[in-house]
Enzyme design. Structure first.
Site, PDB file in Angstrom:
ATOM      1  N   TYR A 161      18.782  55.341  54.346  1.00  0.00           N
ATOM      2  CA  TYR A 161      17.696  55.870  54.853  1.00  0.00           C
ATOM      3  C   TYR A 161      16.396  54.627  54.217  1.00  0.00           C
ATOM      4  O   TYR A 161      15.407  54.392  54.711  1.00  0.00           O
ATOM      5  CB  TYR A 161      17.400  57.198  54.311  1.00  0.00           C
ATOM      6  CG  TYR A 161      16.199  57.728  55.005  1.00  0.00           C
ATOM      7  CD1 TYR A 161      15.972  58.285  56.221  1.00  0.00           C
ATOM      8  CD2 TYR A 161      14.979  58.109  53.940  1.00  0.00           C
ATOM      9  CE1 TYR A 161      14.976  58.645  56.817  1.00  0.00           C
ATOM     10  CE2 TYR A 161      14.049  58.602  54.832  1.00  0.00           C
ATOM     11  CZ  TYR A 161      13.831  58.902  56.080  1.00  0.00           C
ATOM     12  OH  TYR A 161      12.752  59.639  56.521  1.00  0.00           O
ATOM     13  N   LYS A 165      13.837  52.600  56.139  1.00  0.00           N
ATOM     14  CA  LYS A 165      12.524  52.935  56.322  1.00  0.00           C
ATOM     15  C   LYS A 165      11.753  51.409  55.521  1.00  0.00           C
ATOM     16  O   LYS A 165      10.529  51.075  55.975  1.00  0.00           O
ATOM     17  CB  LYS A 165      12.360  54.035  55.576  1.00  0.00           C
ATOM     18  CG  LYS A 165      12.532  55.274  56.279  1.00  0.00           C
ATOM     19  CD  LYS A 165      12.072  55.516  57.587  1.00  0.00           C
ATOM     20  CE  LYS A 165      12.287  56.759  58.169  1.00  0.00           C
ATOM     21  NZ  LYS A 165      11.769  56.991  59.582  1.00  0.00           N
TER      22      LYS A 165
END
Length: 257
Positions: A161, A165
């Site tokens: 993640y 991002k």
């Protein structure tokens, strides 16, 4: 000197695509854009009818589409349908996400790693690639990638993640340079912890999520979807006309601590 007015934040006459529109931040962004006068194409893996109905109830304009952002064929077909219906395209919010499992690099399977990047990063690539020619042909516009404060800082058990991002933040910068002379602004928007279904999935219930996350934010609380929608409206509207290639942190002071 040009005066700042509420009209600066209006989106009248603009057609905007929002992915991940089926709940949480995506729903809030879609409804905020429609309230500002935009025609909003709401995309999710399943048609986000509840979002479309909520917009219609407030006399806004919206269409819902089932679209898997990892499927290039679906993406191009959906964009073509939207442009054919409304006659142009002026903006895109890449907000599609999926549920990433917790675990270190050695614990995450290649399948789980790829699934996170396929949706967050490659999905944004597919959508941007399909939408950009139409945005340029419409005279320019704005693209916003929904990143995260986790694109700036690390978190235990969240390598995929955090990396995805961070990639979106860098993607916005590169795209901004490539398309500035075509009238397209590209930015990323990084929320802190927001009261959505994703927090419940990670913590079991919302109260536990709030207890865990509140102290990590300088403001002492988690954020609300409408607070991210307000920032997205700023980035999509002419209020941010001199802003491109940057990341807007709306994280309650998370990265300041």
């Amino acid at each position: 000197m040009n005066a700042i007015s509420s009209e600066t934040f209006r989106l009248d006459g603009k057609t905007i695509v929002v992915t991940g529109a089926g709940g949480g931040i995506g729903t809030a962004i879609s409804t905020a854009f429609a309230a500002a006068g935009a025609r909003v194409a709401c995309l999710d893996r399943e048609t986000p009818q509840a979002t479309v109905d909520a917009i219609a109830a407030e006399k806004g304009q919206a269409l819902g589409f089932a679209c898997d952002v990892t499927d290039q064929t679906q993406v191009y077909a959906t964009i073509q349908t939207i442009v054919a219906h409304w006659g142009g395209l002026h903006g895109l919010v890449n907000g599609a996400s999926n549920d990433d499992p917790s675990g270190s690099i050695v614990e995450l399977s290649p399948k789980h790693w790829s699934a996170v990047f396929d949706v967050h990063v490659t999905g944004a690539y597919h959508m941007s690639r399909a939408a950009l020619p139409h945005i340029i042909a419409s005279g320019g516009g704005s693209i916003v990638h929904i990143a995260s404060q986790m694109g700036h800082v690390g978190a235990r058990g969240r390598p995929a993640y955090c990396a995805a991002k961070g990639a979106l933040i860098q993607l916005a910068k590169a795209m901004a340079l490539d398309h500035a002379d075509q009238g397209v602004r590209v930015n990323s928007l990084s929320p802190g912890a927001i009261e959505t279904r994703r927090l419940v999935l990670r913590h079991g219930d919302m109260e536990s999520a709030k207890d865990y996350n509140a102290s990590k934010h300088a403001l002492g609380r988690i954020g609300q979807p409408h607070e991210i929608a307000a920032a997205a409206l700023y980035l999509m509207s002419d209020a941010s006309s001199f802003m491109t290639g940057t990341d807007l942190l709306v994280d309650g002071g998370y990265t300041a601590m």
